[in-house]
Structures are given as C-alpha cells and as structure tokens.
Design a protein around this motif. Structure first.
Motif, PDB file in Angstrom:
ATOM      1  N   TRP A  11       4.197   2.738   2.485  1.00 49.59           N
ATOM      2  CA  TRP A  11       4.856   3.994   2.822  1.00 49.59           C
ATOM      3  C   TRP A  11       4.075   5.169   2.250  1.00 49.59           C
ATOM      4  O   TRP A  11       3.158   5.000   1.454  1.00 49.59           O
ATOM      5  CB  TRP A  11       6.305   4.009   2.328  1.00 49.59           C
ATOM      6  CG  TRP A  11       6.517   3.829   0.857  1.00 49.59           C
ATOM      7  CD1 TRP A  11       6.523   4.792  -0.101  1.00 49.59           C
ATOM      8  CD2 TRP A  11       6.781   2.590   0.171  1.00 49.59           C
ATOM      9  NE1 TRP A  11       6.774   4.248  -1.338  1.00 49.59           N
ATOM     10  CE2 TRP A  11       6.950   2.912  -1.201  1.00 49.59           C
ATOM     11  CE3 TRP A  11       6.910   1.255   0.577  1.00 49.59           C
ATOM     12  CZ2 TRP A  11       7.219   1.937  -2.159  1.00 49.59           C
ATOM     13  CZ3 TRP A  11       7.184   0.284  -0.379  1.00 49.59           C
ATOM     14  CH2 TRP A  11       7.337   0.625  -1.724  1.00 49.59           C
ATOM     15  N   GLY A  12       4.445   6.349   2.676  1.00 51.55           N
ATOM     16  CA  GLY A  12       3.752   7.559   2.248  1.00 51.55           C
ATOM     17  C   GLY A  12       4.336   8.123   0.970  1.00 51.55           C
ATOM     18  O   GLY A  12       5.545   8.067   0.741  1.00 51.55           O
ATOM     19  N   VAL A  13       3.466   8.662   0.142  1.00 54.14           N
ATOM     20  CA  VAL A  13       3.890   9.296  -1.110  1.00 54.14           C
ATOM     21  C   VAL A  13       3.141  10.615  -1.262  1.00 54.14           C
ATOM     22  O   VAL A  13       2.212  10.909  -0.522  1.00 54.14           O
ATOM     23  CB  VAL A  13       3.606   8.389  -2.334  1.00 54.14           C
ATOM     24  CG1 VAL A  13       4.431   7.117  -2.267  1.00 54.14           C
ATOM     25  CG2 VAL A  13       2.114   8.073  -2.437  1.00 54.14           C
TER      26      VAL A  13
ATOM     27  N   VAL B 172       0.832  -1.203   0.000  1.00 52.49           N
ATOM     28  CA  VAL B 172       0.000   0.000   0.000  1.00 52.49           C
ATOM     29  C   VAL B 172       0.860   1.244   0.000  1.00 52.49           C
ATOM     30  O   VAL B 172       1.938   1.284   0.599  1.00 52.49           O
ATOM     31  CB  VAL B 172      -0.939   0.000   1.240  1.00 52.49           C
ATOM     32  CG1 VAL B 172      -0.162  -0.031   2.536  1.00 52.49           C
ATOM     33  CG2 VAL B 172      -1.903   1.181   1.221  1.00 52.49           C
ATOM     34  N   VAL B 173       0.402   2.254  -0.723  1.00 48.37           N
ATOM     35  CA  VAL B 173       0.963   3.594  -0.581  1.00 48.37           C
ATOM     36  C   VAL B 173      -0.155   4.513  -0.102  1.00 48.37           C
ATOM     37  O   VAL B 173      -1.333   4.276  -0.388  1.00 48.37           O
ATOM     38  CB  VAL B 173       1.588   4.125  -1.892  1.00 48.37           C
ATOM     39  CG1 VAL B 173       2.805   3.311  -2.283  1.00 48.37           C
ATOM     40  CG2 VAL B 173       0.564   4.166  -3.018  1.00 48.37           C
ATOM     41  N   GLY B 174       0.218   5.519   0.649  1.00 50.14           N
ATOM     42  CA  GLY B 174      -0.779   6.422   1.205  1.00 50.14           C
ATOM     43  C   GLY B 174      -0.310   7.857   1.155  1.00 50.14           C
ATOM     44  O   GLY B 174       0.893   8.137   1.063  1.00 50.14           O
ATOM     45  N   THR B 175      -1.252   8.750   1.240  1.00 49.70           N
ATOM     46  CA  THR B 175      -0.924  10.177   1.181  1.00 49.70           C
ATOM     47  C   THR B 175      -0.641  10.749   2.562  1.00 49.70           C
ATOM     48  O   THR B 175      -0.750  11.951   2.779  1.00 49.70           O
ATOM     49  CB  THR B 175      -2.084  10.963   0.523  1.00 49.70           C
ATOM     50  OG1 THR B 175      -3.300  10.629   1.200  1.00 49.70           O
ATOM     51  CG2 THR B 175      -2.200  10.627  -0.946  1.00 49.70           C
ATOM     52  N   ASP B 176      -0.290   9.898   3.502  1.00 51.32           N
ATOM     53  CA  ASP B 176       0.110  10.336   4.832  1.00 51.32           C
ATOM     54  C   ASP B 176       1.438   9.642   5.135  1.00 51.32           C
ATOM     55  O   ASP B 176       1.569   8.434   4.920  1.00 51.32           O
ATOM     56  CB  ASP B 176      -0.949   9.954   5.868  1.00 51.32           C
ATOM     57  CG  ASP B 176      -0.668  10.569   7.236  1.00 51.32           C
ATOM     58  OD1 ASP B 176      -1.395  11.499   7.625  1.00 51.32           O
ATOM     59  OD2 ASP B 176       0.279  10.114   7.910  1.00 51.32           O
ATOM     60  N   SER B 177       2.395  10.390   5.636  1.00 51.96           N
ATOM     61  CA  SER B 177       3.741   9.834   5.802  1.00 51.96           C
ATOM     62  C   SER B 177       3.773   8.661   6.763  1.00 51.96           C
ATOM     63  O   SER B 177       4.626   7.781   6.665  1.00 51.96           O
ATOM     64  CB  SER B 177       4.713  10.923   6.268  1.00 51.96           C
ATOM     65  OG  SER B 177       4.254  11.552   7.440  1.00 51.96           O
TER      66      SER B 177
END
Length: 857
Positions: free
Chosen positions: A324-326, A306-311
């Motif tokens: 990780w966050g992106v 998963v990638v997320g918009t939160d670090s």
C-alpha cells in the motif's frame, strides 16, 4: 481522508523537530547499562540486524507535526529517529558492539522449519505458522497472516515484540480496539515524483552525518528499494508515429538535472535499483517484474510485502503481495530499517459470485466495486476478495480492482495467491523453479488458496457480496472516481450535471446556455465544440494498460470502426501510453496496433501521462475556442482519478472509462450521447453505425489475447530493463558518495532540515496564536494538497521560477519539481479547483488571513 492525504501534507509541511529525549533509544544512550535488557537478534539475521541498528543510530530523520500527532510520540514511529542524533559517535560504536554481541536466541526459533524441494534438498528455512499450533490462525484473513508472519520473523522484543504477535493472533478481538502493531515491509517502491524528495533527504542526511564527524556512507537503504522513473513524460506530441520518441527527447531535456540526480543515486546508494525512463509505469512494472510474491534471501523464505510513495502501490495486491501507499516520511523510515507503526486493521470480506456478462469489462467491474465499497465505508481497512467468482477473474482483472483501492478508500484490496496467480507468474516470465518455490512455501505456511479443496470459513470484520453477472457497462464522473454512471443513463446524467448546482455532480449551466456552440478553425477546416465535447481521449494508466483484455478490446473497437468508415475527429487529442513495453509487443503481434494508429491512438510514451495531468497542451485553436467561454469540454481516460484540475485545466468534466469506451467516446466526439439509441456516426455506406456494431464479443477478445500475449514478450522486455536507453546512458552523473548541491538549481535543492544541526538539539518551542489556514469539505485529496500537474502562470510557484530566469515553457510540473522544497512550499494547496470555505464561494488556491481578513495565496 487523513491516510490518503498524508503524503501531500507531510511533503509540504515537513520541518525539523526537536530531538526527543523521551524515547527508549535515548534512555539507552544516557544509560548504557539499560541496553543489557534489550533482546536478541534473529538467528538468521543477526549480522544484518546489528547493521540495521547501527545504521538507525547513525541516521538522522525529520518529521512533521502531523507525524507526531498520529503516532503520539511512539518510539516505533519514524519520529523516533529524532532522538538518535543525540548519541555521540563513540557511544554509537559502543552500542553497536553491545547489540552485535547479544545472544542469538530468537523468540520463535522453535518454529523455524525447513521447506523441502520435491526432488530432494530444500528451498530454505521459514517461520512456520502451522507449527504454532494455534487454532486462531485458521480463521485469520490471508492478508492478516502476512502481518503475522512478518511480526514473528522480525520479533526481537525491541522494535517488534511478542505482544505485537499476540495482538495479530487475536485479530478477531483486537482489530475492533484500534491497537497498534509494528510492521516491517520486505521492500520499498518509489516513482520519480515521490522518489526524488526521498533521495534528496538521504543525500542531505549523508551531509549531516559527515558534518557531525561520522561516516556518511552509513546512510543506505537497508531493504531493497526499487525506483521506476515513470511520471515525467508528457503528451506534448500525439497522433504521429514518432510521438513517443519526441516526447522522450523533450522529457530528457526538461528533466536532465533530475535524471542525473537519480542516476547518481543509483550508484551512490546500496540496495537501490533505478528503472530508467521509457520502461513503463511503476505499478505495472511491479506487477509484471519486480513483485517477488515470496522472497528467498540467502536460503530464508518469507512473503513479499511492499510500501510505496504512490497511493496506487496497491495494484500489487492483485498478485497476492501485501502493499500500500504511505507518505514519504514512512517510506524513508522503512528504507532505513525502521518498523512502521500501524493500527491493526479491520478486514472487509468481499465475496464474488457468478460471471461477467457479455460486453462487460474489468473496468466496469472496478467502477462498480469502487462505488459499493465507498458506500460501505472501508477507510483504514483491508478488503479481501474471495468466493467462486474468483476463478472467473484473470490476474489482470484482479490487479485492476486492487489498483483503485485509494479510490474506494481502503488500505488494501487484497487477492490471496491461488492457481490464477501462479499461471500469471509463468505468463510473465518467472521461472518454473521460482513458481514452484512460491507455491510450496505458501501451501506449507497456510497462505495459499486452493479452490479445488473445501474452503475453511474465515473471519471478517464485515461482509459484502457481488454477483458478477449484475455488473453493467459504466463510466465514472464527471469529477470523482466513485460517481459511477451506468452507460445507459449517461446522457440523462450529463444533462442533470449541467442543471445541478456547482458541486461534484453539477456545473449550474443556465438552460438557455446549454445549447451553446463555439465554432473555430482547425488546421484550415471548420470545427465546433459545445458542452460535453470530448477534447481529450486517453488510453492511459497502469489501472487498465496492464490488462490485455481491455487493451485488445480497444484495438478491436478501433479496427471495426475504421473498417466501417468512422474516424476520430482530428481536434480530439488522442493518445496511448502503455504501462510497459509488453503492450506494444502484443499489439504488434495481434496486428491491431495499426488500427489504433489509424484512429489517432499512436503510442506517446511508456509512463503515467494523462492520469496525473501530464496530458500536455491542447492544440492552440482548441484551447482558444474554450478560453473565455463557459463551455464545459470533456476528457475521457482509462485512468483511476478524475478530480477537477487534475487531467487538464481546461477539461472541467472528466470521465473514467474502459479503453474500448475511450475509443467509442473519441469516435462520438461527445459524452452527450445515448449509445443505445444514437449512432456514433455515419459509415462509408451511408448507414448509421452504433456502438453495438463495433463492440467485440468476449470470445473474440479472448482468442486474440491467447494468441498474442506470450511469456517470451515479458522476458525480452525485462531482461534489459535496467540497461536504459541511449538518452539515459549518455547522461553524465557524478560518481561521488556525497551530492554536490547547485544553489541555482530549481529542481534539486538542499533542504534546510539538517543544516547547522548540532549534537545538542534546541528545546521545544510553543505554538502561539495559531489560526485556521483553510476550511475544507469532503473529498479533499492529495491532488488538492500537493498537486502534481500544471504550474499555473499566475501561481506563487510560477513567480518563484520566473524570478530565477525560468520561462513558462520550462515550468514543467509540480511533480517534477518535488526535489525543490522552495517550489513545493509554494505549490501546497495550489489546485485551481480548490474550494476553501473561508472564501465563501470563490474557487481557487487562495485563503483569507486570520485575523486581518486579507486575501492571500
């Protein structure tokens, strides 16, 4: 710094760039015959891949200059979609038909393997890493094996190539050479601060597609997207039984328009789950509920990623899920089926031995690990934990360490799946069949760690080791999470901070003013504060509220203190904001919730509060006592970030601590204390009460946790999580597939990126006479670039809002207004503690215009 700051930079500076004619996609568009050499789709996913390709062709993207710089115009980057808007609708249809009719051979079809069930039948098919018969795999870190499996599964020799697979297989050699690979995450996760602008972009893409004569319904996420509304609740009410309900009502009043937009998105877009407000914090919900560990999609098995918009998406790494966050650009591209172009990372192997000492918490451990890794240097790397000490760490302890990956600078802090992971999955309500499938798949694909068996040596870029027995109680601050202070040294360190020049560890308070005291009246009673007085004490953040041991520990400290006659001073703003409803259930079952209430730690909401600056106002009398003085009050919170200006504008000293220590400092009322030699206060029997008198033993905490935390609590909490609450369910949202923009809205604004777009893009434009805007030193973060907290009444964003009739009481936060590009442009670099070297010592969100020398916002 670049990776961590990406989201802020890109959300602030995002502009429509020219549609490039240099990508392979545009060459296929200009020469359809060229597409004949394009490779096949997956055996199992031919249909979905043709849909993905088609949707990508019909999707419109924006990118910032920073995206182009970092990817060098690579066709794999999100920027590549700029070229796709050039393709006319008829040509799109021809390409779609051609792609869908290609041969269905997969480059790795020979290793497609069946996974049998123990009782007969099969769980499904999967791409088997052992079937490659490549000895290099056995030495790969587990985190890299997840990248390898993804590359094999998605290998179409177009978006993901066999060369990508070979680079990963040869990781020992390639990881030192800054090579790029393509990676497709299994899903995307968002929270509402960063999710709203992503949804705004998708909505505006639909408008653009319609205006260009195509079907707007083609714009949909192609991978599962989970959005948890958790960042909007503020601690406006505290220290009362109805604080949570009052704060939620105010949250809905402030954010009605945003929430209606999100509710619209939950039905307008396919493949998107929206978790309503009041459910918990995104990363804790991800850990306890959303995390799959292994996907079984129509009889096809593959690891969760998963990638997320939160670090702090990295918290899921504690569950053995690579995440990780992106930045928003990357997340939106992943949602639309595009691979992420990433540098194949080095992996730091972090070996854990021994066992934590009596009285040491997971928070103490993570602050220690953060300092070690920050010193070692892990930016852009994975960190993978292993060793005999792993068996001593609960899954919640691991998640605490993984959560703070951004604070030590790593892309991931990864814990491979083992027996501890499986037990946690059962505890949190995952079915026995699901857990059995997960274990069977990971064992079969050489991705499971069994510490009961001999361990094969794995290769790492570098090695670190920590004896858990050496970890001691500590806190971090006063301005950065990696500035760890052993608890026994805290008093001396605080006085050094008062003396030191202004900086990360200094306030430059003259000696003659260090004893200054401000007296005031609180609720008719005399009160006083001085340097180091605690005015905010918050048990908050997914980092720690996901860990039952430290939460029960905090409750026991509160109980023991109350029983001895100690109470928190009434002017300290105390709060408890759990990351999920499960916390409330086990605190109730343990009988300890009432003890937290007695000390002022009533539940104020279920979301991310003080940790992101949603701490609410201080009491007017306390705020007035601080205003106009040089007093440096303190906040103590169980969060993961304590940068200046983040927690609260008036708390210049902010310390990260375990939940039990948050209660202890609230009782002491100051950070200027040596817990070994100085009492917290005087008990009801007239005797001094020290921290050691109220600190619970590890065994005491473990017994309460074992009795109180049950699988049924997780099942009941999450069975109804998407059903919302009365406030959410009463919210009306449009039912159209296109969003009806309100030009007067100060929350949701149609962005300019796609307006007046034509099929023939304008040519490139030169950049001329560009000058330096800001000059920064170290430790500049997203908090400085794109703050999420308070909108100061003197800021350009405030002026913009007031000009549109918004009163100061309704400003809300920068984070809540990220759906309006006009507000966010004015909120860029708006942190009140920003240090811009062009200002030669002046602190604040200003700069000097070059070449005129004029001072501007």
């Amino acid at each position: 710094m670049y990776r961590r700051a990406t989201s802020g930079v890109r959300s602030a500076s995002t502009t429509l760039t020219r549609l490039s004619s240099s990508s392979p996609l545009s060459k296929i568009a200009s020469n359809p015959a060229a597409s004949a050499s394009a490779p096949s789709a997956s055996v199992l996913n031919q249909t979905s891949r043709s849909r993905s390709f088609s949707s990508a062709l019909r999707s419109f993207r924006v990118c910032s200059a920073s995206t182009r710089w970092s990817h060098g115009g690579s066709w794999r980057s999100p920027a590549s979609l700029r070229a796709q808007a050039r393709v006319s609708a008829p040509l799109m249809d021809r390409l779609e038909r051609r792609y869908a009719s290609m041969a269905s051979e997969h480059a790795y079809k020979d290793i497609l393997t069946s996974l049998p069930k123990p009782g007969g039948g099969e769980y499904g098919k999967y791409y088997s890493l052992p079937a490659l018969n490549d000895p290099r795999i056995d030495k790969l870190p587990y985190s890299v094996r997840i990248l390898l499996e993804s590359a094999i599964r998605n290998c179409d020799n177009y978006q993901v190539t066999k060369n990508d697979v070979e680079k990963i297989l040869d990781w020992e050699n390639t990881s030192t050479k800054q090579v790029e690979i393509a990676f497709k995450p299994a899903r995307v996760i968002l929270q509402d601060f960063t999710g709203v602008p992503a949804l705004v972009d998708l909505a505006s893409m639909r408008d653009a597609v319609k205006n260009l004569g195509s079907d707007p319904n083609k714009i949909n996420p192609l991978v599962p997207v989970d959005l948890v509304v958790d960042h909007s609740v503020q601690v406006d009410f505290a220290r009362s039984e109805d604080a949570a309900q009052k704060n939620m009502e105010l949250e809905f009043k402030r954010n009605k328009e945003r929430f209606a937009f999100l509710k619209w998105g939950s039905t307008a877009f396919q493949n998107m789950l929206v978790v309503p407000p009041g459910s918990g914090i995104v990363h804790q919900v991800n850990l306890e509920y959303l995390g799959r560990v292994v996907f079984n999609s129509g009889g096809f098995l593959y690891p969760d990623s998963v990638v997320g918009t939160d670090s702090h998406t990295t918290m899921i790494d504690g569950l053995g899920v690579a995440g990780w966050g992106v930045g928003g650009i990357e997340a939106e591209a992943a949602m639309l089926g595009q691979p992420m172009s990433m540098v194949l990372p080095g992996v730091v192997g972090f070996k854990l031995d021994g066992k934590l000492k009596e009285g040491v918490t997971a928070t103490d451990l993570v602050l220690t690990v953060t300092q070690i890794l920050r010193k070692h240097g892990v930016v852009g790397k994975f960190v993978e934990f292993y060793g005999e000490g792993m068996s001593e760490l609960s899954l919640a302890d691991r998640a605490t360490i993984a959560n703070m990956s951004p604070e030590y600078g790593a892309t991931m802090g990864f814990f491979p799946v083992d027996h501890v992971t499986l037990e946690y999955l059962k505890l949190t309500g995952r079915s026995d069949e699901t857990v059995s499938m997960i274990e069977s798949y990971l064992r079969a694909n050489n991705m499971f760690v069994d510490y009961n068996e001999p361990q094969q040596e794995r290769s790492y870029t570098s090695y670190l080791q920590l004896d858990l027995g050496h970890v001691e109680p500590c806190i971090s601050g006063p301005k950065r999470p990696h500035d760890r202070v052993p608890l026994k040294d805290m008093k001396a360190d605080w006085h050094a901070c008062l003396d030191n020049p202004v900086g990360f560890k200094g306030f430059a308070v003259p000696k003659e003013k260090q004893g200054e005291v401000v007296k005031f009246s609180y609720d008719g009673q005399p009160a006083e504060i001085n340097h180091g007085s605690v005015v905010i004490a918050a048990i908050t953040s997914c980092t720690n509220t996901s860990n039952p041991s430290v939460m029960i520990g905090a409750a026991l400290v509160a109980k023991k203190a109350y029983d001895l006659g100690l109470k928190v001073k009434p002017w300290v703003k105390t709060s408890l904001a759990p990351g999920s409803r499960v916390v409330e259930k086990y605190l109730d079952r343990s009988g300890l919730r009432e003890d937290l209430n007695k000390q002022g730690f009533q539940i104020v909401g279920y979301g991310c509060t003080t940790c992101i600056g949603n701490s609410g106002d201080l009491d007017k009398s306390v705020a007035a006592a601080i205003e106009g003085t040089d007093i440096i009050p303190a906040a103590v919170l169980s969060g993961n970030r304590n940068f200046e200006g983040r927690v609260h504008p008036q708390t210049r000293a902010n310390y990260l601590a375990s939940p039990p220590l948050v209660v202890a400092y609230a009782l002491a009322g100051t950070v200027d204390i040596d817990f070994e030699t100085e009492p917290l206060g005087t008990g009801k029997d007239g005797k001094n009460v020290f921290l050691r008198d109220i600190w619970p033993s590890n065994e005491e905490v473990a017994k309460v946790v074992q009795y109180s935390v049950l699988p049924s609590m997780f099942k009941s909490s999450y069975e109804t999580i998407t059903q919302g609450n009365p406030l959410w369910n009463e919210l009306s949202a449009p039912g159209s597939t296109l969003y009806s923009w309100d030009s007067n809205s100060t929350y949701i604004h149609e962005p300019p990126y796609f307006k007046n777009m034509t099929a023939d893009p304008p040519g490139p434009r030169e950049v001329k006479d560009a000058y330096c805007l800001l000059n920064f030193g170290d430790s500049v973060t997203t908090d400085h670039i794109s703050p999420a907290g308070n909108i100061q009444k003197t800021s350009p964003a405030a002026k913009f809002l007031m000009d549109r009739g918004v009163s100061q009481t309704d400003f809300n936060s920068y984070g809540s207004r990220r759906g309006n590009d006009e507000v966010m442009a004015r909120g860029t670099f708006a942190n009140i503690r920003l240090v811009n070297k062009l200002l030669k010592g002046e602190v604040g969100p200003k700069t000097v215009h070059v070449p005129t020398g004029e001072k501007l916002s």
